[in-house]
Design a protein around this motif. Structure first.
Motif, short mmCIF file in Angstrom:
data_model
loop_
_atom_site.label_atom_id
_atom_site.label_comp_id
_atom_site.label_asym_id
_atom_site.label_seq_id
_atom_site.Cartn_x
_atom_site.Cartn_y
_atom_site.Cartn_z
N LEU A 1 0.83 -1.21 0.00
CA LEU A 1 0.00 0.00 0.00
C LEU A 1 0.87 1.26 0.00
CD1 LEU A 1 -3.03 0.66 0.01
CD2 LEU A 1 -2.84 1.05 2.48
N ALA A 2 0.63 2.12 -1.01
CA ALA A 2 1.40 3.36 -1.13
C ALA A 2 0.54 4.58 -0.85
CB ALA A 2 2.00 3.46 -2.53
N SER A 3 -0.77 4.48 -1.10
CA SER A 3 -1.66 5.62 -0.89
C SER A 3 -2.93 5.17 -0.21
CB SER A 3 -2.01 6.29 -2.23
OG SER A 3 -2.95 7.33 -2.05
N LEU A 4 -3.27 5.82 0.91
CA LEU A 4 -4.46 5.49 1.67
C LEU A 4 -5.25 6.76 1.95
CD1 LEU A 4 -6.25 3.58 3.31
CD2 LEU A 4 -4.67 3.86 5.25
N ASN A 5 -6.48 6.78 1.50
CA ASN A 5 -7.34 7.96 1.66
C ASN A 5 -8.51 7.60 2.58
OD1 ASN A 5 -8.89 10.25 1.49
ND2 ASN A 5 -8.86 10.39 -0.73
N GLN B 1 1.54 8.15 1.00
CA GLN B 1 0.50 9.19 1.05
C GLN B 1 -0.60 8.74 2.00
OE1 GLN B 1 -2.27 9.62 -2.28
NE2 GLN B 1 -1.75 11.79 -2.37
N LEU B 2 -0.83 9.51 3.07
CA LEU B 2 -1.90 9.23 4.02
C LEU B 2 -2.79 10.45 4.13
CD1 LEU B 2 -3.31 7.46 6.10
CD2 LEU B 2 -1.70 8.32 7.83
N LEU B 3 -4.05 10.29 3.74
CA LEU B 3 -5.01 11.39 3.75
C LEU B 3 -6.07 11.10 4.81
CD1 LEU B 3 -5.54 11.70 -0.14
CD2 LEU B 3 -3.75 12.70 1.27
N MET B 4 -6.08 11.90 5.86
CA MET B 4 -7.04 11.71 6.94
C MET B 4 -7.66 13.03 7.38
SD MET B 4 -5.69 8.58 9.31
CE MET B 4 -7.32 8.53 10.07
N ILE C 1 6.90 7.95 4.04
CA ILE C 1 5.79 8.89 3.97
C ILE C 1 6.23 10.21 3.35
CG2 ILE C 1 6.04 9.98 6.24
CD1 ILE C 1 2.73 8.68 4.84
N LYS C 2 5.47 10.66 2.35
CA LYS C 2 5.79 11.90 1.65
C LYS C 2 4.67 12.93 1.75
CE LYS C 2 8.92 9.82 -1.70
NZ LYS C 2 9.22 9.56 -3.13
N GLU C 3 3.46 12.47 1.93
CA GLU C 3 2.34 13.40 2.04
C GLU C 3 1.44 12.98 3.19
OE1 GLU C 3 -1.47 15.14 -0.53
OE2 GLU C 3 0.11 14.00 -1.52
N LEU C 4 1.21 13.91 4.11
CA LEU C 4 0.39 13.64 5.29
C LEU C 4 -0.64 14.75 5.43
CD1 LEU C 4 -0.02 11.75 7.68
CD2 LEU C 4 1.67 13.07 8.95
N GLN C 5 -1.90 14.40 5.22
CA GLN C 5 -2.99 15.36 5.27
C GLN C 5 -3.85 15.07 6.51
OE1 GLN C 5 -3.62 17.79 2.99
NE2 GLN C 5 -2.80 17.15 1.02
N LEU D 1 9.30 13.46 3.91
CA LEU D 1 8.03 14.19 3.89
C LEU D 1 8.12 15.43 3.01
CD1 LEU D 1 5.19 14.13 5.18
CD2 LEU D 1 6.07 15.68 6.94
N ARG D 2 7.15 15.54 2.08
CA ARG D 2 7.10 16.71 1.19
C ARG D 2 5.97 17.67 1.56
NH1 ARG D 2 10.56 13.24 -0.62
NH2 ARG D 2 11.46 13.47 -2.70
N LEU D 3 4.84 17.11 1.99
CA LEU D 3 3.67 17.94 2.27
C LEU D 3 3.06 17.56 3.61
CD1 LEU D 3 0.85 18.95 -0.16
CD2 LEU D 3 0.28 18.07 2.09
N LEU D 4 2.85 18.55 4.47
CA LEU D 4 2.23 18.33 5.78
C LEU D 4 1.13 19.35 5.97
CD1 LEU D 4 2.06 16.97 8.54
CD2 LEU D 4 3.84 18.54 9.34
N ASN D 5 -0.10 18.86 6.09
CA ASN D 5 -1.25 19.75 6.28
C ASN D 5 -1.88 19.47 7.64
OD1 ASN D 5 -3.48 21.35 6.12
ND2 ASN D 5 -4.48 20.24 4.47
#
Length: 803
Positions: A302-306, A327-330, A348-352, A371-375
């Protein structure tokens, strides 16, 4: 294949050598690799740019607009943040037209198969189409979107070898009549928006199917027949009514790499999901999940989990097993803390994590070296750990809508940081360390308590966008004037009273906002910004315009609303390229005839001024498309001139909140008119020419209906019945009306005022519609049926004139 064979056929089939071997999931990891453009991408989850798909579904709300490009922001007025993230490839942008994305081809991607005109719903191809199909044996992509089909196009499959079939926006419910042999060639099938109550059981015949998109239907479960398709690579079932996943059989989908189940009704995830050992992308956004299922943690690839838009409160310790997660979008969940195990995810590169209830972030965030993006927008954070400075690859950091008072001192170590958003926090100063962010291009600190911007900001030479709205800044930061790339600057809601001469050096500036400040004049220094396209000086104290404004040859939008103009400034008429002018909420009484020099003007807002008569001068603007002369405040216009017909390009006209009694007889000559807003006037009839407005889509000539009902009741109810009505409505009995029994007009006025007071007492709790319904029920209880008939007639009339 020859070069001639790589073209769009005229009658419905698209063929291309590039489609021989679709770029499915094997190309997908590119979206997460070192070069993934987090900050410049169109949308964060448009993953399969190599796929032979019609387009990619536009994402829905998930995070803030932190990923929008600067170019996109320049084209819109920044009223509020927008948002992103919806992992659903294979589908088209959500628009009324169902337009096809340019991901495939640049022009008409798929010519349509022609059906007999007398039977649009038939799945049979015309004889001409069949001949065309027979003659082109290597054509294999067919698009039959929105053809009114009610049956599966079995005849088409008999005459043509089809690999990619798009049947979106039809009414196909089954594959009845299809020969199993004809279905063997299908590899991509899209059945979006067919109103499917279930996936056709004949799906089991499609042994070679690799991509299925049945999103936007009414499917309530996943049948076992679908689980028999062992070659399936991508499955999209977004926006359905699925409540449960199969507890067994999922292991048969051993090759599945993308599973998208966003916007369903899933309340739990079964353990059987962990059998999908090749799954790389999983979308479960906007379901009813309350637990982060442990089965999600044992998907090794698993590479992307929304999981955006659920109700998950915590992460399990097993989350550490997701070693390949990038990529983890929560966003929009109920997380109160992050278990330390999440910081053991090395890739991990994107954490929303926007819109949760996080109060703190562990210092172990230092482990996120990729990590590239942290929101972290919309949480309860009071500080950010200083060890975030170890996230050296970080490009975008968004911390808006928290309670942060200061940033970590070592934030300057984030050498790759390009976007820093700290809007609506409790910052009292902008740290000088920010000036060492050599790659920063977007800086947003709106809604804080900042009093000044350090002069060292001039060192951030790559900055293109700065937003410092609604702070306590009194002096224009001259350091910003030394930034060679700055083209967007927003200072609304501060206390700036003077524009420094230094701003003259910002020749590259395209967009400047200084709304709600303390500016007493329109500074001549602003006039030197010859490349400026958008200028907002609304709600200041400006009375005049300097003649040198003529130098602003690039100005397209000028907002001067809410200033102190008593006379329309003729200097504005020198702005030959001006397209939008808002000079509402001033004290204008007339318009100069020189306004006719605004040859390119398209939108003009003159609302809430002090016009005695409609300014005929605006009728000299043949290019005008939108005119607003609504008078919420100021004097009321009583008539609209027939000269209005000269504005032949007018599309929107707002004359609401006036005292106009009739619409001009020649209104029908406004052949381009789409929207007419004329509510809260005294209009009782429409002229016959009104029927000539062929493109009119929106008409609003509502009166204040509740007040009219009060008048109807006051003029027709007896004193005794009104006393009964007061009891039914629980109206407060004020001064007795019996003393004015013999003075009918005064009695009616007293009743009307009693209704007005009743409305004021209830207004916080009830809408006008609710008050009207309550009044009608009261009249019914006292038997005032004749008054109810009059109210019904009034409602019918109002509805009729609203079209």
């Amino acid at each position: 294949m020859s070069e001639d064979e790589n073209k769009v056929e005229p009658e419905g089939v698209f063929r291309s050598e590039s489609l021989e071997e679709p770029g499915f999931i094997e190309e997908a990891p590119e979206f997460l690799d070192e070069s993934f453009p987090y900050l410049g991408r169109r949308e964060s989850n448009q993953i399969y740019e190599e796929n032979p798909l019609k387009g990619l579904e536009q994402p829905t709300a998930s995070s803030s607009s932190l990923l929008n490009t600067d170019e996109e922001k320049k084209k819109t007025i920044p009223f509020s943040d927008t948002s992103i993230d919806d992992v659903t490839p294979l589908s088209k942008p959500e628009s009324p037209q169902g337009s096809v994305s340019s991901e495939m081809v640049e022009t008409e991607d798929y010519a349509q198969v022609i059906f007999p005109s007398e039977d649009k719903g038939s799945p049979q191809a015309s004889e001409e189409s069949e001949k065309e199909l027979d003659s082109e044996e290597d054509n294999f992509t067919v698009n039959l979107e929105a053809k009114g089909l009610q049956e599966f196009p079995v005849d088409l499959l008999r005459v043509q070898y089809v690999k990619y079939l798009y049947l979106d926006k039809n009414q196909i419910k089954t594959f009845q009549g299809a020969d199993p042999g004809d279905l063997l060639g299908l590899e991509i099938l899209s059945l979006q928006e067919n109103g499917l109550p279930l996936i056709p059981l004949e799906i089991q015949l499609l042994h070679n199917l690799r991509i299925l998109n049945a999103s936007y239907n009414q499917i309530s479960y996943i049948p076992k027949e679908l689980l028999q398709l062992g070659n399936m690579r991508q499955l999209f079932l977004n926006s359905n009514y699925i409540e449960d996943l199969p507890s067994s059989g999922l292991e048969n989908l051993a090759n599945l790499e993308t599973l998208s189940l966003g916007k369903n009704k899933l309340a739990h995830i079964p353990e059987s999901l962990s059998s999908l050992k090749n799954l790389q992308i999983l979308n479960l956004e906007y379901n009813h999940l309350t637990i982060f299922s442990k089965s999600l943690c044992f998907l090794p690839k698993l590479a992307s989990l929304n999981l955006t838009g659920n109700m998950i409160g915590s992460l399990p310790k097993e989350v550490r097993e997701l070693k390949n997660l990038e990529q983890l979008l929560m966003d929009h969940n109920k997380l109160t803390f992050l278990s330390v195990e999440i910081f053991q995810l090395p890739k991990i590169k994107e954490l929303q994590l926007a819109d949760n209830k996080l109060e703190a972030i562990s210092p172990k965030i230092e482990n996120f070296r990729e990590l590239r993006l942290l929101n972290l927008d919309k949480n309860l954070l009071t500080n950010i750990p200083k060890k975030i400075s170890h996230c050296v690859m970080l490009e975008c950091l968004s911390l808006s809508d928290n309670n942060i008072e200061e940033l970590p001192r070592k934030i300057h170590r984030l050498k790759n940081l390009r976007q820093l958003h700290v809007n609506r926090n409790k910052m009292i100063k902008m740290a000088e360390e920010i000036s060492h962010l050599s790659n920063i291009d977007s800086l947003e600190f709106s809604g804080n308590q900042i009093t000044h911007v350090p002069i060292e900001i001039k060192n951030c030479r790559k900055i293109t966008r700065v937003e410092l709205n609604y702070n306590n800044i009194m002096y224009f930061p001259v350091g910003l004037c030394a930034l060679p790339s700055l083209d967007y600057l927003s200072f609304n809601g501060n206390y700036i009273s003077e524009i420094p001469m230094d701003i003259s050096f910002s020749k590259q500036l395209l967009h400047l906002e200084l709304n709600r400040n303390k500016l007493p004049i329109f500074s001549e220094h602003i006039c030197s910004l010859t490349n400026l396209e958008y200028l907002d000086l609304g709600r200041n104290q400006i009375k005049t315009i300097p003649p040198c404004i003529s130098a602003m040859v690039s100005l397209h939008v000028l907002i001067l609303a809410g200033n102190k103009f008593a006379i329309f400034p003729k200097e504005l008429c020198a702005l030959k390229n001006l397209q939008v002018l808002d000079i509402s909420e001033n004290q204008l009484q007339k318009i100069t005839s020189e306004i006719s020099k605004l040859k390119g003007i398209q939108k003009l807002n003159l609302s809430s001024n002090q016009f005695i008569h409609f300014p005929l001068e605006v009728c000299q603007l043949p290019t005008l498309e939108e005119l607003n002369i609504s008078q919420t405040s100021g004097k009321k216009l009583t008539r609209i001139p027939e000269d209005l017909c000269y504005m032949t390009q007018l599309k929107t006209l707002d004359i609401s909140n006036n005292a106009i009694k009739e619409i001009p007889r020649n209104i029908g000559e406004l052949s381009s008119l789409i929207s007419l807003l004329a509510y809260n006037n005294q209009i009782s009839t429409l002229p016959p020419s009104f029927l000539s407005l062929k493109v009119l889509q929106h008409l609003d000539i509502r009166e204040k209906i509740l007040e009219k009902i009060f008048n109807v009741v006051a003029n027709n109810i007896s004193e005794i019945n009104f006393e009964f009505l007061q009891q039914k409505l629980n109206m407060k009995s004020s001064e007795s009306i019996s003393s004015v029994r013999n003075t009918t007009p005064l009695l009616n006025e007293r009743i009307y005022q009693a209704f007005v007071k009743w409305k004021a007492d209830q207004n916080v709790l009830l809408t006008a519609t609710a008050l009207r319904d309550q009044l009608v029920r009261g009249l019914n209880m006292i038997g005032a049926y004749d008054i109810m008939d009059k109210i019904t007639a009034l409602n019918l009339y109002t509805s009729a004139i609203k079209l």
